[in-house]
Design a protein around this motif. Structure first.
Motif, PDB file in Angstrom:
ATOM      1  N   ASN A 128      10.066  -6.605 -17.361  1.00  8.22           N
ATOM      2  CA  ASN A 128       9.016  -7.141 -16.496  1.00  8.22           C
ATOM      3  C   ASN A 128       8.185  -6.011 -15.882  1.00  8.22           C
ATOM      4  N   MET A 129       7.118  -6.380 -15.195  1.00  7.91           N
ATOM      5  CA  MET A 129       6.164  -5.407 -14.695  1.00  7.91           C
ATOM      6  C   MET A 129       6.802  -4.389 -13.766  1.00  7.91           C
ATOM      7  N   TYR A 130       7.711  -4.839 -12.895  1.00  4.66           N
ATOM      8  CA  TYR A 130       8.351  -3.933 -11.946  1.00  4.66           C
ATOM      9  C   TYR A 130       9.290  -2.964 -12.648  1.00  4.66           C
ATOM     10  N   GLU A 131      10.046  -3.458 -13.613  1.00 10.24           N
ATOM     11  CA  GLU A 131      10.941  -2.589 -14.366  1.00 10.24           C
ATOM     12  C   GLU A 131      10.148  -1.558 -15.158  1.00 10.24           C
ATOM     13  N   HIS A 132       9.037  -1.997 -15.737  1.00 12.53           N
ATOM     14  CA  HIS A 132       8.181  -1.087 -16.486  1.00 12.53           C
ATOM     15  C   HIS A 132       7.627   0.017 -15.583  1.00 12.53           C
ATOM     16  N   SER A 133       7.200  -0.351 -14.370  1.00  9.68           N
ATOM     17  CA  SER A 133       6.654   0.632 -13.439  1.00  9.68           C
ATOM     18  C   SER A 133       7.713   1.633 -12.996  1.00  9.68           C
ATOM     19  N   TYR A 134       8.957   1.197 -12.880  1.00  9.86           N
ATOM     20  CA  TYR A 134      10.042   2.097 -12.504  1.00  9.86           C
ATOM     21  C   TYR A 134      10.288   3.119 -13.616  1.00  9.86           C
ATOM     22  N   ARG A 135      10.222   2.666 -14.859  1.00 11.34           N
ATOM     23  CA  ARG A 135      10.445   3.562 -15.995  1.00 11.34           C
ATOM     24  C   ARG A 135       9.238   4.460 -16.260  1.00 11.34           C
ATOM     25  N   ASN A 136       8.049   3.946 -15.970  1.00 17.09           N
ATOM     26  CA  ASN A 136       6.805   4.667 -16.259  1.00 17.09           C
ATOM     27  C   ASN A 136       5.902   4.655 -15.022  1.00 17.09           C
ATOM     28  N   PRO A 137       6.278   5.370 -13.980  1.00 16.30           N
ATOM     29  CA  PRO A 137       5.524   5.289 -12.728  1.00 16.30           C
ATOM     30  C   PRO A 137       4.113   5.835 -12.854  1.00 16.30           C
ATOM     31  N   ALA A 138       3.205   5.230 -12.082  1.00 14.05           N
ATOM     32  CA  ALA A 138       1.842   5.744 -11.994  1.00 14.05           C
ATOM     33  C   ALA A 138       1.867   7.109 -11.308  1.00 14.05           C
ATOM     34  N   GLU A 139       0.912   7.950 -11.651  1.00 13.90           N
ATOM     35  CA  GLU A 139       0.813   9.282 -11.060  1.00 13.90           C
ATOM     36  C   GLU A 139      -0.597   9.516 -10.533  1.00 13.90           C
ATOM     37  N   LEU A 140      -0.687  10.095  -9.351  1.00 13.98           N
ATOM     38  CA  LEU A 140      -1.984  10.432  -8.785  1.00 13.98           C
ATOM     39  C   LEU A 140      -2.696  11.459  -9.651  1.00 13.98           C
ATOM     40  N   THR A 141      -4.026  11.372  -9.698  1.00 13.94           N
ATOM     41  CA  THR A 141      -4.785  12.467 -10.281  1.00 13.94           C
ATOM     42  C   THR A 141      -4.734  13.645  -9.312  1.00 13.94           C
ATOM     43  N   GLU A 142      -5.008  14.820  -9.814  1.00 12.88           N
ATOM     44  CA  GLU A 142      -5.030  15.995  -8.937  1.00 12.88           C
ATOM     45  C   GLU A 142      -6.109  15.839  -7.871  1.00 12.88           C
ATOM     46  N   GLN A 143      -7.247  15.247  -8.239  1.00 12.84           N
ATOM     47  CA  GLN A 143      -8.318  15.019  -7.271  1.00 12.84           C
ATOM     48  C   GLN A 143      -7.849  14.136  -6.122  1.00 12.84           C
ATOM     49  N   THR A 144      -7.126  13.054  -6.443  1.00 15.21           N
ATOM     50  CA  THR A 144      -6.663  12.134  -5.398  1.00 15.21           C
ATOM     51  C   THR A 144      -5.608  12.793  -4.526  1.00 15.21           C
ATOM     52  N   LYS A 145      -4.714  13.551  -5.128  1.00 16.46           N
ATOM     53  CA  LYS A 145      -3.708  14.278  -4.349  1.00 16.46           C
ATOM     54  C   LYS A 145      -4.382  15.233  -3.369  1.00 16.46           C
ATOM     55  N   GLN A 146      -5.403  15.952  -3.843  1.00 15.46           N
ATOM     56  CA  GLN A 146      -6.139  16.851  -2.962  1.00 15.46           C
ATOM     57  C   GLN A 146      -6.867  16.084  -1.858  1.00 15.46           C
ATOM     58  N   ALA A 147      -7.406  14.907  -2.206  1.00 16.77           N
ATOM     59  CA  ALA A 147      -8.095  14.085  -1.203  1.00 16.77           C
ATOM     60  C   ALA A 147      -7.128  13.682  -0.086  1.00 16.77           C
ATOM     61  N   PHE A 148      -5.921  13.283  -0.458  1.00 20.23           N
ATOM     62  CA  PHE A 148      -4.928  12.892   0.552  1.00 20.23           C
ATOM     63  C   PHE A 148      -4.573  14.078   1.449  1.00 20.23           C
ATOM     64  N   GLU A 149      -4.388  15.242   0.838  1.00 26.24           N
ATOM     65  CA  GLU A 149      -4.073  16.443   1.621  1.00 26.24           C
ATOM     66  C   GLU A 149      -5.222  16.791   2.564  1.00 26.24           C
ATOM     67  N   HIS A 150      -6.450  16.578   2.093  1.00 24.45           N
ATOM     68  CA  HIS A 150      -7.657  16.873   2.858  1.00 24.45           C
ATOM     69  C   HIS A 150      -7.812  15.929   4.045  1.00 24.45           C
ATOM     70  N   ILE A 151      -7.445  14.662   3.852  1.00 29.23           N
ATOM     71  CA  ILE A 151      -7.744  13.616   4.837  1.00 29.23           C
ATOM     72  C   ILE A 151      -6.613  13.380   5.825  1.00 29.23           C
ATOM     73  N   VAL A 152      -5.372  13.301   5.351  1.00 30.05           N
ATOM     74  CA  VAL A 152      -4.250  12.884   6.193  1.00 30.05           C
ATOM     75  C   VAL A 152      -3.676  14.057   6.982  1.00 30.05           C
ATOM     76  N   GLU A 153      -3.545  13.857   8.278  1.00 25.33           N
ATOM     77  CA  GLU A 153      -2.925  14.858   9.155  1.00 25.33           C
ATOM     78  C   GLU A 153      -1.410  14.619   9.178  1.00 25.33           C
ATOM     79  N   GLU A 154      -0.660  15.613   8.790  1.00 28.11           N
ATOM     80  CA  GLU A 154       0.792  15.454   8.734  1.00 28.11           C
ATOM     81  C   GLU A 154       1.400  15.503  10.135  1.00 28.11           C
ATOM     82  N   THR A 155       2.255  14.531  10.426  1.00 34.49           N
ATOM     83  CA  THR A 155       3.008  14.488  11.672  1.00 34.49           C
ATOM     84  C   THR A 155       4.454  14.149  11.348  1.00 34.49           C
TER      85      THR A 155
END
Length: 328
Positions: A128-155
């Motif tokens: 099923n869809m959930y089992e498939h996602s566990y075996r083959n998880p989505a991955e952020l693009t490098e651009q999106t990872k950088q965007a999160f680092e740029h935007i979110v303040e770590e606490t």
């Protein structure tokens, strides 16, 4: 021999550095200089927060440098959609606390992002869809990872906080059947994207796992439910599903909060796909003490896939559905 051993040691060290958890490696990006705004409005919105109830914390990041032509998300409709989310979740006895609203100028290259890398393995129906996602998880693009680092303040509580981030465009690529036994890649322009753990188990750096992007609140059918719907993905950790409707990429129907439609119900019990029960044990929730203390729910044990052990029996074991003719 000594030279050979030293060479082997260098190779081992190189392998260990390249095979670790890449999601935790930080990019060299400058953080946004955020400023809190509308503090009296935040206080007014939070006037109903009381001790003793399960609570989630939400912060709003609103860029000050949108392109002039962009009007799909305004400060006013973001706030009103957030207030609607509070109302929608109120019958569950879970309250939503607005930590702050912050405004600042973000790097324009992050105003539009491609959320994840193009997946390589489509769902074929054997799992099923959930089992498939566990075996083959989505991955952020490098651009999106950088965007999160740029935007979110770590606490200290970054990994327990939900961040509503207004952006102009967030594109989500996925695989769909083209013809016969052939798949093709398509990209959808999202109005909101929750980056849920059931799709990204262990692939989003922990401080940023609470990010939700919002990029269209302009249409009446989006205005009321979008923020609540995306928060639902995050805190219930379920896809587009409702009662007898198993999850799919998109499901347009009148039903509960987690379908595309007008529904707002968060049902309970197995017949309700355990939505209420999964909500109340979400790692993003805490019990608010009289002194303002927070007693957090248990965290995920296996990165938050749909069948993560924290959910126990609050899961549905359903059959996968083949998207192509079985006589292929």
């Amino acid at each position: 021999m000594k030279r050979i051993l030293n060479t082997l040691l260098v190779v081992i060290l190189m392998i260990s550095c390249t095979t670790g958890d890449k999601s935790e490696v930080k990019s060299d990006v400058e953080p946004v200089k955020w400023q809190e705004v509308l503090t009296s409005k935040v206080d007014s919105i939070n006037s109903d927060i009381v001790p003793g109830k399960l609570t989630m914390d939400v912060g709003i990041y609103f860029p000050s440098n949108f392109d002039d032509a962009f009007n799909k998300v305004t400060m006013d409709n973001m706030i009103e959609s957030f207030v609607a989310a509070k109302e929608i979740f109120k019958p569950t006895d879970v309250q939503i606390n607005l930590l702050w609203i912050k405004q600042g100028e973000i790097d324009p290259k992050f105003l539009a992002i491609q959320a994840n890398k193009v997946p390589g393995i489509p769902t074929t129906g054997y799992a099923n869809m959930y089992e498939h996602s566990y075996r083959n998880p989505a991955e952020l693009t490098e651009q999106t990872k950088q965007a999160f680092e740029h935007i979110v303040e770590e606490t200290e509580d970054s990994d327990r906080t939900i961040y509503l981030v207004a952006l102009q465009d967030v594109f989500y690529p996925f695989l769909t059947v083209a013809e016969g036994r052939n798949w093709m890649m398509q990209t959808v322009r999202t109005g909101g994207l929750s980056f849920p753990s059931y799709s990204y188990p262990g692939t989003i750096p922990k401080p940023y796992r609470g990010v939700i992007t919002i990029s269209n609140l302009a249409r009446p059918d989006r205005f009321r439910r979008t923020v609540a719907h995306e928060i639902g993905h995050k805190v219930m950790n379920v896809s587009h599903e409702y009662r007898e409707t198993s999850p799919q990429h998109e499901v347009y129907a009148d039903g509960g909060l987690m379908l595309y439609g007008n529904g707002e119900e968060i049902p309970s019990g197995e017949e309700g796909r355990w939505h209420l029960e999964r909500l109340k044990i979400s790692p993003y929730l805490y019990e608010l003490g009289e002194n303002g203390s927070k007693k957090w729910n248990a965290d995920y044990k296996e990165n938050g896939h749909y069948y993560d052990p924290i959910y126990g029996d609050y899961v549905i074991h359903f059959e996968g559905v083949s998207p192509i003719d079985e006589d292929w």
